[in-house]
Design an enzyme around this catalytic site. Structure first.
Site, PDB file in Angstrom:
ATOM      1  N   ASP A 298       0.822  -1.215   0.000  1.00  0.00           N
ATOM      2  CA  ASP A 298       0.000   0.000   0.000  1.00  0.00           C
ATOM      3  C   ASP A 298       0.851   1.259   0.000  1.00  0.00           C
ATOM      4  OD1 ASP A 298      -1.997  -1.834   0.360  1.00  0.00           O
ATOM      5  OD2 ASP A 298      -2.818  -0.916   2.174  1.00  0.00           O
ATOM      6  N   HIS A 352      -5.807   9.424   0.510  1.00  0.00           N
ATOM      7  CA  HIS A 352      -5.720   8.557   1.682  1.00  0.00           C
ATOM      8  C   HIS A 352      -6.609   8.973   2.861  1.00  0.00           C
ATOM      9  CE1 HIS A 352      -3.775   5.817   4.598  1.00  0.00           C
ATOM     10  NE2 HIS A 352      -3.348   5.180   3.529  1.00  0.00           N
ATOM     11  N   HIS A 442       3.719  -2.185   3.287  1.00  0.00           N
ATOM     12  CA  HIS A 442       3.777  -0.813   2.757  1.00  0.00           C
ATOM     13  C   HIS A 442       5.126  -0.588   2.074  1.00  0.00           C
ATOM     14  CE1 HIS A 442       0.807  -0.921   5.969  1.00  0.00           C
ATOM     15  NE2 HIS A 442       0.160   0.001   5.265  1.00  0.00           N
TER      16      HIS A 442
HETATM   17 NI    NI Z   1      -2.514   3.257   3.377  1.00  0.00          NI
END
Ligand code: NI
Length: 486
Positions: A298, A352, A442
């Site tokens: 992500d 986001h 991430h």
């Molecule tokens: Ni995120």
């Protein structure tokens, strides 16, 4: 409970505005015409710099996914000006800490959330400027917004406060011109302006320039007006600027690449292996039979995403990248590389936000703008969405479904955003992954990227077939439905 957030509704505004209009008329500064017509529109516009001008520019992301302390901060990173990014992060740290203290212990959704987004307001070899907009959403829809600028002086390698642009010896003239600009602006509420300024130099956190080269003194949402967004006042800069202020003005009006550090040539884009199935179909794998796992990343892409792509390419491991729209626009070449190398791309929204706070129209905008950015970069529209913080409700599912997207969560979380230790991340992923797992990570964190050589090797050694999310479900994902494992 969260205290200290500014209430969105402020009373007594109309009465104050009427007093202001009378005073303005008496002093001959009325913004209205002789016949009392509508106030003249405010035409001054902040000068924004296209980030594409700065070769090698990328975004640093700071994220906290702990429930009740959600933060998502982004800062520009300019090659050769690392100290600038650090200065911006340090400047915001007390605010983030205060948010964490206020928000701690809140567990009723929607949860408190702090976001920082940036624009460039100047770029040249003699000055670089960014405008950082902070939004804090508290309980019960309370909202607090801040706006500040940070400037970088490449000649000395130091961060400059917005006040370093204005000559202190011209203070009286500056305050007088700013006051005149406030009086001429029909949006400004005089009581609030007076409270906000009170003759204090430090009241100015955001100083940039208009497209006409005037000073742009910006105030946070609700500070001097009720417009629901920051308000900028344009001030004639003649005689008010320091030499650095003049350099900043040139960097705003006639921007160029600061060129502080040679940026290596981008790695040539790979020749796309002809594939009729770029991460979207089954890829010839049947996860009803094979032992499959889907690695997902992500928040990128960032420039370091290339390192992770190298690790995956060396092992022939496909993955799924849930990308943030603003980062997609900064790194179209990385997006094309993902698709060319057989990875799947999903939507992780434009900015986001916690989507459960937004109405259907705002959710649709967040998703559509990201789909558009991905399509511009790769030629493909995503069919999967990962909502930030994993936060969704019926409205989010419905809008995603209408846009042809399924919601993809996860069932393996190594908490790589918290523990920036590649050995810890690798150990957790290898311990938790089962047949059918979706693994959350991430790619914005170097420690995570470094963990994945060991993770991929470990999973392959355990007999896993690594697949994209659509492959994990045999290409049978239903729009609007939620998936967290097979
Ligand atoms: Ni995120």
């Amino acid at each position: 409970m969260v205290v200290g957030f500014v209430d969105r509704a402020t009373r007594g505004v109309l009465a104050a505005a009427l007093v202001w209009m009378v005073a303005a008329t008496l002093t001959g500064c009325s913004p209205t015409g002789a016949g009392g017509t509508d106030p003249s529109p405010v035409t001054a516009e902040l000068a924004l710099v296209d980030p594409d001008i700065v070769v090698g520019l990328t975004s640093a992301v700071e994220e906290n996914l702990e429930p009740g302390r959600f933060t998502y901060l982004t800062f520009p990173v300019v090659p050769g000006a690392d100290g600038w990014t650090d200065a911006m992060r340090d400047a915001l740290a007390p605010q983030v800490e205060r948010f964490g203290e206020l928000a701690a212990g809140t567990d009723e959704p929607p949860l408190p959330e702090l976001q920082v987004a940036w624009d460039l307001v100047g770029a040249s070899p003699e000055a670089i400027g960014a405008r950082l907009v902070t939004s804090v959403l508290g309980e019960d829809d309370t909202f607090e917004g801040k706006v500040e600028t940070s400037w970088w002086d490449p000649a000395t390698g130091t961060a400059r406060s917005p006040l370093d642009l204005i000559d202190r010896s011209a203070e009286v003239e500056f305050f007088s011109r700013l006051r005149a600009a406030a009086e001429a602006d029909p949006r400004v509420i005089p009581e609030r302006y007076t409270n906000q300024i009170s003759g204090e130099w430090e009241a100015f956190r955001s100083v940039a320039f208009t497209t006409d080269g005037e000073l742009w003194i910006e105030f946070a949402r609700d500070n001097i007006a009720d417009t629901g967004e920051p308000v900028g006042l344009a001030v004639d800069p003649a005689g008010l600027l320091t030499p650095f202020g003049e350099a900043a003005q040139r960097a705003a009006l006639d921007p160029s690449d600061p060129d502080l550090e040679p940026v290596p040539e981008p790695t040539p884009e790979p020749t796309p292996t002809p594939t009729t199935d770029p991460g979207g179909g089954t890829g010839g794998v049947d996860c009803a039979v094979a032992k499959c796992a889907a690695l997902t990343f992500d928040d990128g892409p960032v420039s370091g995403t290339n390192d992770l792509l190298d690790v995956l390419a060396a092992r022939g491991a496909p993955a799924t990248f849930f990308v943030v729209g603003s980062n997609v626009e900064n790194h179209p070449e990385i997006m094309r590389r993902m698709v060319a190398e057989g990875h799947a791309v999903g939507n992780h929204t434009k900015d986001h936000p916690q989507l459960t706070r937004l109405d259907a129209g705002a959710i649709r905008r967040e998703l559509t703008e990201t789909d558009d950015a991905i399509e511009v970069a790769t030629g493909q529209r995503p069919t999967i969405l990962r909502p930030p913080y994993g936060a969704y409700n019926e409205t989010v599912s419905r809008v995603a479904g209408e846009l042809g997207m399924s919601l993809v969560l996860w069932n393996v979380d190594p908490e790589d955003w918290k523990d920036r230790d590649s050995a810890v991340v690798a150990r957790r992923v290898l311990a938790q992954t089962r047949n059918g797992s979706i693994v959350l990570s991430h790619d914005i964190h170097p420690s995570t990227r470094e963990a994945y050589a060991a993770i991929v090797d470990g999973l392959l050694a355990e007999g896993f077939t690594l697949v994209t999310v659509p492959q994990l479900f045999g290409g049978q994902l239903q729009p609007g439905r939620v998936y967290s494992a097979r």
